[in-house]
Design a protein around this motif. Structure first.
Motif, PDB file in Angstrom:
ATOM      1  N   GLN A 294       0.821  -1.203   0.000  1.00 53.62           N
ATOM      2  CA  GLN A 294       0.000   0.000   0.000  1.00 53.62           C
ATOM      3  C   GLN A 294       0.857   1.255   0.000  1.00 53.62           C
ATOM      4  OE1 GLN A 294      -3.497  -0.122  -0.260  1.00 53.62           O
ATOM      5  NE2 GLN A 294      -2.836  -2.228  -0.654  1.00 53.62           N
ATOM      6  N   VAL A 295       1.889   1.273   0.839  1.00 51.13           N
ATOM      7  CA  VAL A 295       2.768   2.435   0.913  1.00 51.13           C
ATOM      8  C   VAL A 295       3.457   2.669  -0.434  1.00 51.13           C
ATOM      9  CG1 VAL A 295       4.887   3.334   1.973  1.00 51.13           C
ATOM     10  CG2 VAL A 295       3.127   2.272   3.405  1.00 51.13           C
ATOM     11  N   ALA A 296       3.929   1.581  -1.048  1.00 49.17           N
ATOM     12  CA  ALA A 296       4.609   1.715  -2.339  1.00 49.17           C
ATOM     13  C   ALA A 296       3.661   2.221  -3.421  1.00 49.17           C
ATOM     14  CB  ALA A 296       5.217   0.375  -2.754  1.00 49.17           C
ATOM     15  N   GLN A 297       2.447   1.683  -3.462  1.00 44.26           N
ATOM     16  CA  GLN A 297       1.499   2.105  -4.485  1.00 44.26           C
ATOM     17  C   GLN A 297       1.062   3.548  -4.309  1.00 44.26           C
ATOM     18  OE1 GLN A 297      -1.621  -0.829  -4.230  1.00 44.26           O
ATOM     19  NE2 GLN A 297      -0.557  -2.270  -5.584  1.00 44.26           N
ATOM     20  N   LEU A 298       0.994   3.995  -3.069  1.00 44.10           N
ATOM     21  CA  LEU A 298       0.522   5.351  -2.791  1.00 44.10           C
ATOM     22  C   LEU A 298       1.624   6.401  -2.985  1.00 44.10           C
ATOM     23  CD1 LEU A 298      -1.599   4.668   0.417  1.00 44.10           C
ATOM     24  CD2 LEU A 298      -2.484   5.378  -1.812  1.00 44.10           C
ATOM     25  N   PHE A 299       2.883   6.026  -2.711  1.00 44.36           N
ATOM     26  CA  PHE A 299       3.909   7.064  -2.619  1.00 44.36           C
ATOM     27  C   PHE A 299       5.133   6.845  -3.511  1.00 44.36           C
ATOM     28  CE2 PHE A 299       1.763   6.850   1.558  1.00 44.36           C
ATOM     29  CZ  PHE A 299       1.211   8.117   1.576  1.00 44.36           C
ATOM     30  N   ALA A 300       5.366   5.628  -3.962  1.00 45.44           N
ATOM     31  CA  ALA A 300       6.606   5.383  -4.704  1.00 45.44           C
ATOM     32  C   ALA A 300       6.520   5.940  -6.106  1.00 45.44           C
ATOM     33  CB  ALA A 300       6.923   3.888  -4.752  1.00 45.44           C
ATOM     34  N   ASP A 301       7.619   6.525  -6.545  1.00 44.07           N
ATOM     35  CA  ASP A 301       7.688   6.982  -7.938  1.00 44.07           C
ATOM     36  C   ASP A 301       7.624   5.808  -8.914  1.00 44.07           C
ATOM     37  OD1 ASP A 301       7.867   9.630  -7.241  1.00 44.07           O
ATOM     38  OD2 ASP A 301      10.051   9.669  -7.260  1.00 44.07           O
ATOM     39  N   HIS A 302       8.206   4.657  -8.484  1.00 44.31           N
ATOM     40  CA  HIS A 302       8.197   3.448  -9.312  1.00 44.31           C
ATOM     41  C   HIS A 302       7.768   2.280  -8.427  1.00 44.31           C
ATOM     42  CE1 HIS A 302      10.321   5.742 -12.377  1.00 44.31           C
ATOM     43  NE2 HIS A 302      11.180   6.104 -11.452  1.00 44.31           N
ATOM     44  N   PRO A 303       6.465   2.155  -8.117  1.00 38.84           N
ATOM     45  CA  PRO A 303       6.005   1.176  -7.128  1.00 38.84           C
ATOM     46  C   PRO A 303       6.288  -0.259  -7.464  1.00 38.84           C
ATOM     47  CG  PRO A 303       4.152   2.123  -8.348  1.00 38.84           C
ATOM     48  CD  PRO A 303       5.361   2.935  -8.705  1.00 38.84           C
ATOM     49  N   ALA A 304       6.473  -0.595  -8.727  1.00 35.65           N
ATOM     50  CA  ALA A 304       6.688  -2.003  -9.098  1.00 35.65           C
ATOM     51  C   ALA A 304       8.106  -2.440  -8.842  1.00 35.65           C
ATOM     52  CB  ALA A 304       6.321  -2.216 -10.561  1.00 35.65           C
ATOM     53  N   ARG A 305       9.031  -1.510  -8.592  1.00 39.29           N
ATOM     54  CA  ARG A 305      10.438  -1.859  -8.472  1.00 39.29           C
ATOM     55  C   ARG A 305      10.734  -2.323  -7.066  1.00 39.29           C
ATOM     56  NH1 ARG A 305      14.108   2.881 -10.671  1.00 39.29           N
ATOM     57  NH2 ARG A 305      15.657   1.437  -9.879  1.00 39.29           N
TER      58      ARG A 305
END
Length: 305
Positions: A294-305
């Motif tokens: 959730q944190v990656a999808q909401l805030f990461a510039d490249h969430p899949a990495r």
């Protein structure tokens, strides 16, 4: 010595005593009585033929043999915990689990509004408890599971923890929209140096690097106010003609509510990389994996990495 001769509960007590160095605190965290912890320590001393811990004015000091056992016991307990919980499932729509996050005050301002909105939609029963990243026991708290996830620029956690970079950001000058420098699209070193400044110390984070970089550039600023946190900065800048050097995403959050503007700096300042960090024993936990996603999808510039 055979494994059949060892009560696993004794090793759990031993591991917690290594972390807390106090019988009373270990008992509280294990939800045992102090006599029960003392009795477990006595049994383990007899079994291993070593004092394991020596009482000192500052707490229980481990013996050299106890320090030798510390890492293997911790690894064994973590492996067993992971194996026993590998089949555990996590349903965010019905879970009432509480996660503890370590955040800076900038992190609270930037992450929490978006994250809480997402939880209200996806996991209404999930609760968050936030603690400061500046606590000296943060590493131990994450190792013991008292803190699930840390978010921010935290160089003290880079060794020995899993981490995922979420985004990079530059530092900008933040000021009242009525400030004379707000008329400029970018600020030169000379214009920046002539301004009156508020400095944020932000101990326990890596944001102090920008102060080091400014010192290396030889910039002499007129610092009229120094504060320990970012939390009051919006109010201060809204009612003064001071300038603050802040992370760009903090500026994005603070600008509109307080009538502020951010201006890029024509200075060679380091960027900051904001990460989420967690301990190894949480790595395969389904609930923890869901939270990190959730944190990656909401805030990461490249969430899949």
């Amino acid at each position: 010595m055979e494994l059949a001769d060892v009560d696993l509960n004794l090793l759990v007590v031993f591991h917690r005593l290594l972390q807390t160095r106090q019988v009373s605190r270990a008992a509280q965290e294990l939800q045992l009585s102090q006599p029960a912890v003392s009795n477990a320590l006595r049994r383990l001393r007899q079994l291993l033929g070593d004092e394991l811990f020596v009482r000192t004015p500052t707490g229980m000091r481990p013996t050299p043999y106890a320090e030798q056992l510390a890492a293997p016991v911790a690894q064994a307990l973590d492996a067993l915990h992971a194996a026993l919980n590998v089949r555990a499932s996590f349903d965010p729509s019905t879970s009432t689990r509480r996660f503890t996050l370590a955040l800076t005050d900038v992190g609270e301002i930037y992450f929490l509004p978006v994250l809480m909105d997402a939880l209200a939609r996806e996991a209404p029963g999930v609760k968050l408890l936030c603690v400061p990243v500046g606590t000296p026991t943060l590493r131990d708290d994450m190792g013991s599971g008292r803190v699930d996830l840390a978010l921010g620029l935290l160089p003290q956690l880079q060794a020995g923890f899993y981490q995922q970079a979420l985004f990079r950001q530059r530092y900008v000058a933040l000021m009242n929209a009525t400030h004379p420098l707000a008329r400029h699209s970018t600020l030169s070193a000379a214009a920046y140096q002539r301004a009156a400044h508020v400095r944020v110390v932000a101990e326990g984070t890596g944001h102090g690097r920008v102060e080091d970089a400014l010192a290396q550039l030889g910039l002499q600023r007129d610092i009229q106010l120094t504060v320990p946190h970012y939390v009051a900065l919006g109010h201060v800048l809204a009612s003064t003609q001071l300038v603050a050097t802040v992370p760009e995403r903090f500026a994005d959050r603070a600008a509109a509510p307080f009538g502020l503007v951010a201006r890029p700096l024509r200075l060679r300042l380091p960027d900051s990389t904001i990460c989420q960090l967690w301990h190894e024993h949480q790595h395969r936990d389904p609930g923890h994996q869901w939270l990190r996603t959730q944190v990656a999808q909401l805030f990461a510039d490249h969430p899949a990495r």
